[in-house]
Write a protein that holds these residues in place. Structure first.
Motif, PDB file in Angstrom:
ATOM      1  N   GLN A 253      -7.274  -6.195  23.961  1.00  0.00           N
ATOM      2  CA  GLN A 253      -8.332  -7.047  24.496  1.00  0.00           C
ATOM      3  C   GLN A 253      -9.645  -6.861  23.725  1.00  0.00           C
ATOM      4  OE1 GLN A 253      -6.066  -5.683  28.177  1.00  0.00           O
ATOM      5  NE2 GLN A 253      -8.072  -6.254  28.885  1.00  0.00           N
ATOM      6  N   SER A 254      -9.520  -6.638  22.413  1.00  0.00           N
ATOM      7  CA  SER A 254     -10.653  -6.445  21.495  1.00  0.00           C
ATOM      8  C   SER A 254     -11.493  -5.220  21.839  1.00  0.00           C
ATOM      9  CB  SER A 254     -11.545  -7.693  21.479  1.00  0.00           C
ATOM     10  OG  SER A 254     -10.806  -8.817  21.070  1.00  0.00           O
ATOM     11  N   ARG A 255     -10.876  -4.223  22.463  1.00  0.00           N
ATOM     12  CA  ARG A 255     -11.588  -2.998  22.845  1.00  0.00           C
ATOM     13  C   ARG A 255     -10.698  -1.785  22.624  1.00  0.00           C
ATOM     14  NH1 ARG A 255     -15.959  -4.114  26.138  1.00  0.00           N
ATOM     15  NH2 ARG A 255     -16.035  -6.222  26.882  1.00  0.00           N
ATOM     16  N   TRP A 256     -11.336  -0.641  22.363  1.00  0.00           N
ATOM     17  CA  TRP A 256     -10.633   0.636  22.328  1.00  0.00           C
ATOM     18  C   TRP A 256     -10.662   1.217  23.722  1.00  0.00           C
ATOM     19  CZ3 TRP A 256      -7.675   2.125  18.489  1.00  0.00           C
ATOM     20  CH2 TRP A 256      -7.908   1.616  17.223  1.00  0.00           C
ATOM     21  N   GLY A 257      -9.581   1.880  24.094  1.00  0.00           N
ATOM     22  CA  GLY A 257      -9.513   2.510  25.400  1.00  0.00           C
ATOM     23  C   GLY A 257      -8.224   3.290  25.550  1.00  0.00           C
ATOM     24  N   GLY A 258      -7.828   3.491  26.783  1.00  0.00           N
ATOM     25  CA  GLY A 258      -6.611   4.236  27.068  1.00  0.00           C
ATOM     26  C   GLY A 258      -5.717   3.479  28.028  1.00  0.00           C
ATOM     27  N   GLU A 259      -4.421   3.611  27.822  1.00  0.00           N
ATOM     28  CA  GLU A 259      -3.438   3.007  28.726  1.00  0.00           C
ATOM     29  C   GLU A 259      -2.744   4.119  29.504  1.00  0.00           C
ATOM     30  OE1 GLU A 259      -1.651  -0.931  26.533  1.00  0.00           O
ATOM     31  OE2 GLU A 259      -0.702   0.983  26.087  1.00  0.00           O
ATOM     32  N   LEU A 260      -2.654   3.940  30.806  1.00  0.00           N
ATOM     33  CA  LEU A 260      -1.872   4.822  31.661  1.00  0.00           C
ATOM     34  C   LEU A 260      -0.874   3.946  32.391  1.00  0.00           C
ATOM     35  CD1 LEU A 260      -4.742   7.022  33.146  1.00  0.00           C
ATOM     36  CD2 LEU A 260      -3.146   7.626  31.320  1.00  0.00           C
ATOM     37  N   GLY A 261       0.420   4.190  32.177  1.00  0.00           N
ATOM     38  CA  GLY A 261       1.424   3.310  32.763  1.00  0.00           C
ATOM     39  C   GLY A 261       2.608   4.057  33.326  1.00  0.00           C
ATOM     40  N   VAL A 262       3.338   3.364  34.185  1.00  0.00           N
ATOM     41  CA  VAL A 262       4.569   3.882  34.768  1.00  0.00           C
ATOM     42  C   VAL A 262       5.625   2.781  34.649  1.00  0.00           C
ATOM     43  CG1 VAL A 262       3.951   3.182  37.126  1.00  0.00           C
ATOM     44  CG2 VAL A 262       5.610   5.004  36.783  1.00  0.00           C
ATOM     45  N   GLY A 263       6.852   3.187  34.316  1.00  0.00           N
ATOM     46  CA  GLY A 263       7.922   2.219  34.151  1.00  0.00           C
ATOM     47  C   GLY A 263       9.240   2.785  34.623  1.00  0.00           C
TER      48      GLY A 263
ATOM     49  N   GLY B 195       0.660  -0.798  34.422  1.00  0.00           N
ATOM     50  CA  GLY B 195      -0.345   0.228  34.232  1.00  0.00           C
ATOM     51  C   GLY B 195      -1.756  -0.294  34.233  1.00  0.00           C
ATOM     52  N   ALA B 196      -2.657   0.587  33.806  1.00  0.00           N
ATOM     53  CA  ALA B 196      -4.086   0.268  33.764  1.00  0.00           C
ATOM     54  C   ALA B 196      -4.633   0.597  32.382  1.00  0.00           C
ATOM     55  CB  ALA B 196      -4.831   1.068  34.821  1.00  0.00           C
ATOM     56  N   PHE B 197      -5.411  -0.328  31.852  1.00  0.00           N
ATOM     57  CA  PHE B 197      -6.110  -0.131  30.587  1.00  0.00           C
ATOM     58  C   PHE B 197      -7.551   0.227  30.926  1.00  0.00           C
ATOM     59  CE2 PHE B 197      -8.468  -2.155  26.938  1.00  0.00           C
ATOM     60  CZ  PHE B 197      -8.114  -1.207  26.003  1.00  0.00           C
ATOM     61  N   LEU B 198      -7.964   1.438  30.572  1.00  0.00           N
ATOM     62  CA  LEU B 198      -9.311   1.927  30.862  1.00  0.00           C
ATOM     63  C   LEU B 198     -10.151   1.824  29.599  1.00  0.00           C
ATOM     64  CD1 LEU B 198      -7.271   4.566  32.225  1.00  0.00           C
ATOM     65  CD2 LEU B 198      -9.168   4.031  33.705  1.00  0.00           C
ATOM     66  N   HIS B 199     -11.298   1.195  29.710  1.00  0.00           N
ATOM     67  CA  HIS B 199     -12.152   1.011  28.533  1.00  0.00           C
ATOM     68  C   HIS B 199     -13.617   0.944  28.959  1.00  0.00           C
ATOM     69  CE1 HIS B 199     -12.870  -3.298  29.398  1.00  0.00           C
ATOM     70  NE2 HIS B 199     -11.636  -3.260  29.873  1.00  0.00           N
TER      71      HIS B 199
END
Length: 164
Positions: free
Chosen positions: A35-45, A60-64
């Motif tokens: 999404q044109s940003r740096w950040g972190g992904e935390l996911g469960v599958g 998951g959630a993308f934190l930025h």
């Protein structure tokens, strides 16, 4: 905004058609450019496997860093810091200076495992009204932990995947 109900229905149908040989829950933690940003992904599958092939839906959630640059931490000569509103100059709650944004995402991956070497495949990432295809490679570090990389148009991620 586009309607992806057909894609969601197809993913749900594909999950129902996979044999009941599920491997179990997996977690991912990635540093990502999305999404044109740096950040972190935390996911469960959850991994559904047959032979060397796997189908893995992930949520998951993308934190930025958010778009609210109005607030900043003001450091005083005595070493203390307080959050301040740059427009009014008034003090604000410290939580206003966090400027953390969270955006939900969903992914579905189809991979093939090459024993003792790597897991390779592709996936699709859904976030808001954006759909991004990507390739994925995971190299085992330990029996249930892998170093995983994803790359596609305007989406890159590198991190760890753990299975349970």
């Amino acid at each position: 905004m586009k309607n992806y109900s057909g894609v969601a229905f197809a993913a749900a149908l594909a999950i129902q058609c996979v044999p009941a040989s599920a491997n179990g829950i997996m977690l991912e933690a990635n540093g990502a450019r999305a999404q044109s940003r740096w950040g972190g992904e935390l996911g469960v599958g959850y991994s559904f496997s047959a032979g060397g092939f796997s189908l893995r839906p992930i949520a998951g959630a993308f934190l930025h860093r958010g778009d609210n640059d109005r607030y900043y931490m003001d450091r005083f000569h005595n070493g203390q810091e307080r959050c301040r509103d740059s427009e009014t100059g008034h003090f604000a709650k410290d939580s206003e200076c966090d400027n953390l944004a969270v955006k939900a995402y969903a992914k579905i991956e189809a991979t093939y495992s090459i024993p003792l070497l790597a897991e390779v495949g592709g996936g699709v990432r859904f976030s808001g009204d954006k759909v991004r295809p990507y390739g994925t490679v995971a190299v085992p570090l330990a029996p249930k932990i892998s170093l995983k990389g994803n790359a596609g148009p305007k989406y890159y991620a590198l991190g760890l995947k753990a299975g349970f």
